[in-house]
Design an enzyme around this catalytic site. Sequence first.
Site, PDB file in Angstrom:
ATOM      1  N   ASP A   1      -3.357  12.184   5.240  1.00 20.60           N
ATOM      2  CA  ASP A   1      -3.672  11.700   6.675  1.00 20.60           C
ATOM      3  C   ASP A   1      -2.963  11.479   6.943  1.00 20.60           C
ATOM      4  O   ASP A   1      -1.194  12.073   7.183  1.00 20.60           O
ATOM      5  CB  ASP A   1      -5.274  11.212   6.699  1.00 20.60           C
ATOM      6  CG  ASP A   1      -5.487  11.016   7.576  1.00 20.60           C
ATOM      7  OD1 ASP A   1      -5.206  11.503   8.654  1.00 20.60           O
ATOM      8  OD2 ASP A   1      -6.768  11.336   7.535  1.00 20.60           O
TER       9      ASP A   1
ATOM     10  N   ASN B   1      -1.704  16.429  11.401  1.00 25.19           N
ATOM     11  CA  ASN B   1      -1.299  14.682  11.087  1.00 25.19           C
ATOM     12  C   ASN B   1      -0.037  13.999  11.031  1.00 25.19           C
ATOM     13  O   ASN B   1       0.485  14.373  11.595  1.00 25.19           O
ATOM     14  CB  ASN B   1      -2.282  13.966   9.416  1.00 25.19           C
ATOM     15  CG  ASN B   1      -4.012  13.659   9.371  1.00 25.19           C
ATOM     16  OD1 ASN B   1      -3.818  12.822  10.505  1.00 25.19           O
ATOM     17  ND2 ASN B   1      -4.502  14.193   8.783  1.00 25.19           N
TER      18      ASN B   1
ATOM     19  N   ASN C   1      -4.271  15.174  17.729  1.00 26.24           N
ATOM     20  CA  ASN C   1      -5.062  14.476  16.019  1.00 26.24           C
ATOM     21  C   ASN C   1      -3.348  13.240  16.409  1.00 26.24           C
ATOM     22  O   ASN C   1      -3.083  13.107  17.627  1.00 26.24           O
ATOM     23  CB  ASN C   1      -4.570  15.047  15.117  1.00 26.24           C
ATOM     24  CG  ASN C   1      -5.798  13.842  14.641  1.00 26.24           C
ATOM     25  OD1 ASN C   1      -6.974  13.300  14.312  1.00 26.24           O
ATOM     26  ND2 ASN C   1      -5.362  14.396  13.020  1.00 26.24           N
TER      27      ASN C   1
HETATM   28  C1  BGC Z   1      -8.515  12.959  11.437  1.00 25.55           C
HETATM   29  C2  BGC Z   1      -9.963  13.209  11.457  1.00 25.55           C
HETATM   30  C3  BGC Z   1     -10.163  13.883  10.148  1.00 25.55           C
HETATM   31  C4  BGC Z   1      -8.780  13.141   8.794  1.00 25.55           C
HETATM   32  C5  BGC Z   1      -9.365  13.935   7.724  1.00 25.55           C
HETATM   33  C6  BGC Z   1      -8.060  12.686  10.846  1.00 25.55           C
HETATM   34  O1  BGC Z   1      -6.431  12.370  10.715  1.00 25.55           O
HETATM   35  O2  BGC Z   1      -8.267  12.661  13.055  1.00 25.55           O
HETATM   36  O3  BGC Z   1     -10.539  14.341  12.475  1.00 25.55           O
HETATM   37  O4  BGC Z   1     -11.784  13.509   9.917  1.00 25.55           O
HETATM   38  O5  BGC Z   1      -7.647  13.333   9.377  1.00 25.55           O
HETATM   39  O6  BGC Z   1      -7.648  13.985   6.984  1.00 25.55           O
HETATM   40 CA    CA Z   2      -4.372  11.070  11.264  1.00 33.15          CA
END
Ligand code: BGC
Ligand code: CA
Length: 305
Positions: free
Chosen positions: A208, A152, A101
Site C-alpha cells: 500500500d 498507491n 488515492n
Molecule cells: C486505498 C484503499 C484500498 C487499499 C488497499 C488504499 O490505498 O485507499 O481504498 O482498499 O489501499 O490496498
Molecule cells: Ca495508500
Amino acid sequence: MSVSVVLKNSCSTTGEGPHWDDASQSLLYVDIIAGDVHRWNSATGEDQKLHMQGGEATLIVPSSTGGYIVSVGSTLGHLDWDTNTYTKFAEVDEGKNNRFNDGKCDPKGRLWAGTMGREVRPAEPEMGAGSLYTLDKQKKVVSHLSGLNISNGLAWTEDNRTMFFIDSLPGNIFAYDYDLEHGTINTGSKRVVMNFGDGKTNHHGLPDGMTIDTEGKLWVACYSKGKIIRVDPETGKVLKEVSVPNASRTTSCCFGGKNLDELYITCARSGVTDEEFKTTESLAGSVFKVTGLGVKGKPAYVFQA
Ligand code: BGC
Ligand code: CA
C-alpha cells in the site's frame, strides 16, 4: 524497538496518507471515506480535524506559500486550514467513477497523485480505471500512467534517478528511471522491485503506502497483514518486519519526530466488522508510532507553489 498507539481509533474509515510536516512538527493524515483531513501537533498532542465537502480526502501536503494541497474526490485544490476554505484547481477522470488515492511531492515539489475506481469493498475497485498524474506549480495536470488498479505508494532515491511506485493489485512495487528536471518517468524502464503475489496466499498482503529511509531502503505498508516491511529495492529482499497490534489493515507510513527516526503508521477501519472491532481489530483506524528502529527518513517534500 517499540510500537505504541499515538491516536487510538482516530479514523472511522481509511486512515491514510501520513505526511510529517517538519516545519510544524506535526503529522498530517487523512480519513479517506469520511472525507476528513487531520493535523496532529506532536508538542501539544492535539489532533485537529477538518471535513472536506463533496468527496473523499486522500492526500494532504503543505504548500510552500501556506495552506495545503488536498484531494477531494477526483479534484485537487488548496486548503486554507484557518478558514476551512477549499479552492479547487484541477479535476481528472471526468465521466468515470474514480477518486484520487495516494499522493506525494517529488524533490522539486511537484505533486504526484494517482486515481482508482471507487471500491465495492476495500481493495475491490474497478480494475484498470486509474491513472497517475502530476500537478506542477502552474497547476498543470499531466497524465503519466493509465490502466492502474490501485495507485498507491511513491518514493524517490537519494540521487533522484529512480521513482518507486506501487500498484496494489496485483501487488507490485515498480521502479522507473526518473527525470527530476522534467518531472517525468521513463515508462520503458519499468521494472518490478517486488511482487507480493495474488494477495491471498502470500505473507505480505497487498503493498500500500511507502516511504524510504536514508539508507535507500523502502518501508512498505502490508495491507491486511498488520505490518510494515523494510525492502531492499536492489534485491527485492525483505530485511525487516514491524508488526502493529490489533489492526490488520495497515495502509501507509512515514518518518517523523525531531530526528526523523520515528515511523508513523496509519491503518484502516473500513472493512472491519463490529465483531472484529471489539476483539482482534480493536486498534483499527489508529495511528501508531515505532521508535528504536535505528534508521531515519528525510524531511518530506512540500508542494512548491
Ligand atoms: C486505498 C484503499 C484500498 C487499499 C488497499 C488504499 O490505498 O485507499 O481504498 O482498499 O489501499 O490496498
Ligand atoms: Ca495508500
